[in-house]
Motif scaffolding. Structure first.
Motif, PDB file in Angstrom:
ATOM      1  N   THR A  77       7.124   2.873  16.290  1.00  0.00           N
ATOM      2  CA  THR A  77       5.972   2.368  17.038  1.00  0.00           C
ATOM      3  C   THR A  77       5.630   0.958  16.564  1.00  0.00           C
ATOM      4  N   MET A  78       5.630   0.761  15.239  1.00  0.00           N
ATOM      5  CA  MET A  78       5.395  -0.587  14.700  1.00  0.00           C
ATOM      6  C   MET A  78       6.420  -1.580  15.255  1.00  0.00           C
ATOM      7  N   ARG A  79       7.655  -1.157  15.326  1.00  0.00           N
ATOM      8  CA  ARG A  79       8.727  -2.052  15.795  1.00  0.00           C
ATOM      9  C   ARG A  79       8.470  -2.489  17.237  1.00  0.00           C
ATOM     10  N   GLN A  80       8.060  -1.554  18.084  1.00  0.00           N
ATOM     11  CA  GLN A  80       7.811  -1.894  19.473  1.00  0.00           C
ATOM     12  C   GLN A  80       6.628  -2.857  19.610  1.00  0.00           C
ATOM     13  N   ILE A  81       5.574  -2.644  18.818  1.00  0.00           N
ATOM     14  CA  ILE A  81       4.425  -3.554  18.868  1.00  0.00           C
ATOM     15  C   ILE A  81       4.849  -4.943  18.375  1.00  0.00           C
ATOM     16  N   ASN A 128       0.861  -1.182   0.000  1.00  0.00           N
ATOM     17  CA  ASN A 128       0.000   0.000   0.000  1.00  0.00           C
ATOM     18  C   ASN A 128       0.897   1.231   0.000  1.00  0.00           C
ATOM     19  N   PRO A 129       0.753   2.141  -0.946  1.00  0.00           N
ATOM     20  CA  PRO A 129       1.660   3.302  -1.009  1.00  0.00           C
ATOM     21  C   PRO A 129       1.589   4.207   0.215  1.00  0.00           C
ATOM     22  N   GLN A 130       0.569   3.996   1.076  1.00  0.00           N
ATOM     23  CA  GLN A 130       0.505   4.811   2.296  1.00  0.00           C
ATOM     24  C   GLN A 130       1.609   4.441   3.277  1.00  0.00           C
ATOM     25  N   PHE A 131       2.153   3.211   3.163  1.00  0.00           N
ATOM     26  CA  PHE A 131       3.256   2.802   4.018  1.00  0.00           C
ATOM     27  C   PHE A 131       4.573   3.233   3.388  1.00  0.00           C
ATOM     28  N   ASN A 132       5.482   3.838   4.201  1.00  0.00           N
ATOM     29  CA  ASN A 132       6.832   4.035   3.689  1.00  0.00           C
ATOM     30  C   ASN A 132       7.598   2.724   3.842  1.00  0.00           C
ATOM     31  N   TRP A 133       8.824   2.670   3.311  1.00  0.00           N
ATOM     32  CA  TRP A 133       9.520   1.388   3.259  1.00  0.00           C
ATOM     33  C   TRP A 133       9.900   0.876   4.640  1.00  0.00           C
ATOM     34  N   LEU A 134      10.159   1.788   5.583  1.00  0.00           N
ATOM     35  CA  LEU A 134      10.503   1.351   6.930  1.00  0.00           C
ATOM     36  C   LEU A 134       9.313   0.681   7.608  1.00  0.00           C
ATOM     37  N   GLN A 135       8.102   1.234   7.389  1.00  0.00           N
ATOM     38  CA  GLN A 135       6.900   0.595   7.924  1.00  0.00           C
ATOM     39  C   GLN A 135       6.695  -0.772   7.272  1.00  0.00           C
ATOM     40  N   MET A 136       6.894  -0.824   5.945  1.00  0.00           N
ATOM     41  CA  MET A 136       6.765  -2.098   5.233  1.00  0.00           C
ATOM     42  C   MET A 136       7.720  -3.147   5.806  1.00  0.00           C
ATOM     43  N   GLU A 137       8.915  -2.725   6.139  1.00  0.00           N
ATOM     44  CA  GLU A 137       9.912  -3.659   6.672  1.00  0.00           C
ATOM     45  C   GLU A 137       9.427  -4.273   7.981  1.00  0.00           C
ATOM     46  N   LYS A 147       5.627 -15.155  11.550  1.00  0.00           N
ATOM     47  CA  LYS A 147       4.299 -15.705  11.831  1.00  0.00           C
ATOM     48  C   LYS A 147       3.594 -14.960  12.973  1.00  0.00           C
ATOM     49  N   LEU A 148       3.753 -13.654  13.030  1.00  0.00           N
ATOM     50  CA  LEU A 148       3.047 -12.815  14.001  1.00  0.00           C
ATOM     51  C   LEU A 148       1.783 -12.251  13.371  1.00  0.00           C
ATOM     52  N   ASP A 149       0.888 -11.733  14.212  1.00  0.00           N
ATOM     53  CA  ASP A 149      -0.322 -11.067  13.716  1.00  0.00           C
ATOM     54  C   ASP A 149       0.049  -9.634  13.341  1.00  0.00           C
ATOM     55  N   ALA A 150       0.662  -9.483  12.180  1.00  0.00           N
ATOM     56  CA  ALA A 150       1.140  -8.162  11.759  1.00  0.00           C
ATOM     57  C   ALA A 150       0.001  -7.193  11.518  1.00  0.00           C
ATOM     58  N   ALA A 151      -1.210  -7.696  11.309  1.00  0.00           N
ATOM     59  CA  ALA A 151      -2.360  -6.803  11.105  1.00  0.00           C
ATOM     60  C   ALA A 151      -2.611  -5.931  12.327  1.00  0.00           C
ATOM     61  N   ALA A 152      -2.124  -6.369  13.503  1.00  0.00           N
ATOM     62  CA  ALA A 152      -2.319  -5.601  14.736  1.00  0.00           C
ATOM     63  C   ALA A 152      -1.632  -4.251  14.681  1.00  0.00           C
ATOM     64  N   TYR A 153      -0.579  -4.131  13.861  1.00  0.00           N
ATOM     65  CA  TYR A 153       0.110  -2.848  13.790  1.00  0.00           C
ATOM     66  C   TYR A 153       0.252  -2.326  12.366  1.00  0.00           C
ATOM     67  N   ALA A 154      -0.421  -2.962  11.402  1.00  0.00           N
ATOM     68  CA  ALA A 154      -0.331  -2.517  10.005  1.00  0.00           C
ATOM     69  C   ALA A 154      -1.260  -1.327   9.783  1.00  0.00           C
ATOM     70  N   ASP A 155      -0.885  -0.221  10.368  1.00  0.00           N
ATOM     71  CA  ASP A 155      -1.686   1.010  10.291  1.00  0.00           C
ATOM     72  C   ASP A 155      -0.767   2.148   9.836  1.00  0.00           C
TER      73      ASP A 155
END
Length: 722
Positions: free
Chosen positions: A78-82, A45-54, A63-71
């Motif tokens: 913040t994504m990294r800490q979650i 999604n172009p709304q994510f920058n590459w660091l968020q995508m990483e 195998k984590l529930d990445a949807a919990a922080y895919a915002d």
């Protein structure tokens, strides 16, 4: 406008007009995900920058529930800490909703991983360094109550914690009116076994305290040591020995209880082996019969042991029958269960206005932000219902397996809402607006301010607009426009030649373009789609999708968003740093970044010192007057109580002002410390000729570079690859 010929203007503007669906770094993350067999649709999604995508890709890979922080509204840290919390089955989302992010979440995560009771002490307005001091105190198993208070900044917290670790009498300096440097001098005196009462006063600065402490040490050396420190060491050693003995005794008792709990009823019944274990604070009992040849346990054996243990409530006869009749050996079976107490529902507010207006503009496909379509505020009318409070409910008592009543806690009542522009109705629970105006709910406070809505363009003909509140201009501001507001200024379209002055934030949705005759001054944040040849002074951050040939002075950070975002020309003085995609251009248009302890910082720091000196002089004069009053009273003379109260109250007020000023100064010191992590971040290209000044140390870029951080190391500006 930029003074270039049309050909150069096209060369300058064309890159910003390109809209690529994905940037190279983003595409790289998507390709990596495909190679690893991941469902890349979650982050393609172009709304994510590459660091968020990483961060999302790594979570999916593990195998984590990445949807919990895919915002997209969460930054990559913040994504990294979650993501890291999910490895330990820790839920950080409640803390995220409370406003914690980045380093705050990291400190909370560390605390939860170590099973520390951080929630008991955590307050929403605490920053990461404060949370760190609380966490360290909990790790050291010290009583953190003396400093786990939002009134202390993190440096004050540290001084109190260090004193507690060394078992000092910290009550001598836990007055939050002392700044951290004063606290340190008192602590060092206590560590040296000195009588600090001679300098433990708000009248003395940290420098004065240090001089007096050194004087006491010199006198002590002249007269000879007291031996107090050696005595303290011996006492501390004894205390540790006693604690170790108590711990050993406790362990022995526990082992003995464990032996008694095992199931042979007596030595004569060696073939009736079973055990009954009590769990959850007496709310559940489990039976366990091991497989042993000839082991014949009956229902009567179970009931007799329950009676012996005085377990009388919640006995599950069907479970006991099933255990014996079906010979369920080597299984842990629940045979008695109480009724847990049910805590009452906490009090809560029902809102009749929107609290979810986006604080961050929506992202654009190129990674920039959409300032044009953001809803900047919520309007309310006089008498309109804002909120209704629902009181906390009563708890429901429970009962344990011993038949004892477990008292339930009632729900917690919330404090009344605070703020301005509203009233609480006679029922004590209904909140209504006092006026027609702009509604905001920030940091737990309702703020309703007067708003002037201008439904036409503002020009010199319109005249000066001076408003006690917020100004919302539906149109644009053209030549000669002037607006001064104590609140925010929001411009729906463009700004040209004008002067804007706001006590709060200034938002120009489409942007500003002038010939260096646009002047913008804001106590808070300044944001807009673009700024060309603007003069901006801001107390908070300055945000845009590109900035060109502008002069910017901010105590915050300059943030240029989007993969085509560009910071080009002019001088940027930003205490907290700069973040941009591109810096400068191939035409070598001079671009200067002055970051950290620059002229703006020094000016602010000098202003604090000047104010502090005046407050100290006033406080010293008041304390002299108070001492005179005490001398008169000791001499048996009367002093009117009103005069005593006035001087005492004045001392408290001045002390509070001094504490608040020191708090502001601590924040100012923290700014450069925070900026030191990423003083200048360039995610795209930094062109030759760009000038970076960090804490007064200058560096001129001699060649084009990509994706770098500019930092200070050993008093030199260095480049670090992203």
């Amino acid at each position: 406008m930029v003074d270039l010929d049309s050909g150069k203007q096209q060369e300058l503007r064309f890159p910003m007009m390109e809209i690529d669906e994905y940037q190279k770094a983003q595409q790289h993350e998507i390709e990596l995900g495909k190679e690893e067999g991941l469902d890349v649709s979650i982050y393609s999604n172009p709304q994510f920058n590459w660091l968020q995508m990483e961060q999302i890709r790594v979570g999916l890979k593990d195998k984590l529930d990445a949807a919990a922080y895919a915002d997209p509204s969460y930054n990559y840290e913040t994504m990294r800490q979650i993501r890291l919390s999910l490895y330990s089955a820790i839920d950080l989302l409640p803390y995220l909703r409370r406003g914690f992010a980045d380093d705050d979440l990291e400190e909370i995560r560390f605390a939860l991983m170590n099973r520390l009771p951080i929630d008991q002490w955590l307050q929403d307005t605490m920053c990461a360094p404060q949370i760190h001091e609380i966490r360290i105190g909990l790790c050291e198993d010290i009583d953190i109550a003396p400093y786990a208070d939002i009134r202390y900044n993190w440096m004050q917290m540290r001084e109190i914690r260090l004193g507690l670790e060394k078992k000092l009498n910290v009550s001598l300096y836990t007055n939050y009116l002392f700044n951290h440097a004063q606290m340190r001098e008192i602590r060092l005196g206590l560590e040296a076994g000195l009588d600090v009462t001679s300098y433990c006063s708000l009248v003395y600065s940290a420098t004065d305290m240090k001089e007096k402490r050194q004087a006491v040490i010199n006198r002590k050396r002249t007269s000879g040591g007291t031996g107090k420190e050696e005595g303290r060491e011996k006492e501390y050693g004894t205390e540790r020995t006693e604690k170790e003995e108590k711990r050993a005794d406790w362990k022995g008792e526990k082992d003995e209880d464990s032996k008694k709990s095992k199931g042979a009823l007596s030595d004569s019944f060696r073939k009736k082996e079973f055990s009954i274990s009590i769990e959850e604070n007496g709310n559940k009992a489990y039976a366990y019969i091991p497989w042993i040849p000839g082991n014949m346990v009956t229902k009567e054996d179970i009931y007799q042991d329950l009676e012996r243990r005085e377990i009388v409530f919640g006995i599950r006869k069907d479970a006991i029958a099933d255990l014996i009749d079906r010979r369920r050996l080597n299984e842990k079976i629940l045979i008695a269960e109480g009724i847990p107490a049910k805590r009452g529902k906490d009090g809560w507010f029902e809102w009749f206005v929107r609290l979810d207006l986006p604080r961050i503009p929506a992202p654009l496909p190129d990674g920039g932000v959409d300032y044009v379509n953001i809803e900047a505020f919520e309007m309310v009318e006089e008498g309109e219902k804002i909120a209704v409070y629902h009181r906390a409910g009563e708890g429901i008592n429970g009962r344990n397996i011993y038949g004892e009543t477990i008292h339930a806690e009632n729900g917690t009542e919330k404090k009344q809402l605070r703020g301005v522009g509203f009233r609480i109705e006679p029922d004590g629970i209904t909140y209504t607006s006092k006026m027609n105006g702009k509604f905001e709910f920030t940091a737990g406070r309702i703020i309703i301010t007067n708003m002037l809505i201008v439904r036409e363009d503002v020009t010199a003909v319109t005249g000066k607009l001076e408003v006690d509140g917020t100004v919302y201009v539906v149109g644009s501001i053209y030549s000669g426009g002037y607006i001064k507001a104590t609140g925010d200024i929001i411009i729906e379209h463009n700004v040209e030649t004008c002067r804007l002055i706001a006590g709060g934030n200034i938002m120009i949705k489409k942007g500003s373009c002038s010939r260096n005759d646009c002047f913008i001054d804001a106590g808070g944040e300044v944001s807009g789609s673009f700024f060309e040849a603007a003069n901006i002074n801001a107390g908070g951050n300055v945000k845009a999708n590109y900035i060109m040939n502008s002069s910017i002075n901010t105590m915050g950070r300059v943030i240029v968003s989007g993969s085509k975002g560009m910071l080009l020309g002019g001088k940027i003085s930003a205490v907290r740093g700069v973040e941009t995609y591109n810096l400068g251009n191939r035409l070598h248009l001079k671009t200067v970044l002055d970051i950290g302890r620059n002229e703006l910082y020094e000016k602010e720091h000098a202003e604090y010192e000047k104010k502090r000196e005046k407050l100290l002089n006033d406080l010293e004069a008041l304390e002299r007057e108070w001492n005179k009053i005490m001398q008169l009273l000791e001499a048996g003379k009367e002093v009117p109580e009103e005069i005593q109260r006035k001087i005492h109250a004045a001392i408290e007020v001045q002390g509070q002002k001094l504490a608040e000023l020191d708090g502001e100064e601590s924040k100012l010191i923290n700014l450069t410390g925070q900026a030191a992590k990423e003083p200048v971040c360039v995610r795209g290209k930094a062109y030759e000729g760009s000038v970076i000044i960090l804490n007064g140390i200058k560096y001129t870029l001699s060649t084009e570079v990509r994706r770098v951080l500019f930092k200070l190391r050993n008093k030199q500006v260095v480049m670090v690859a992203l």
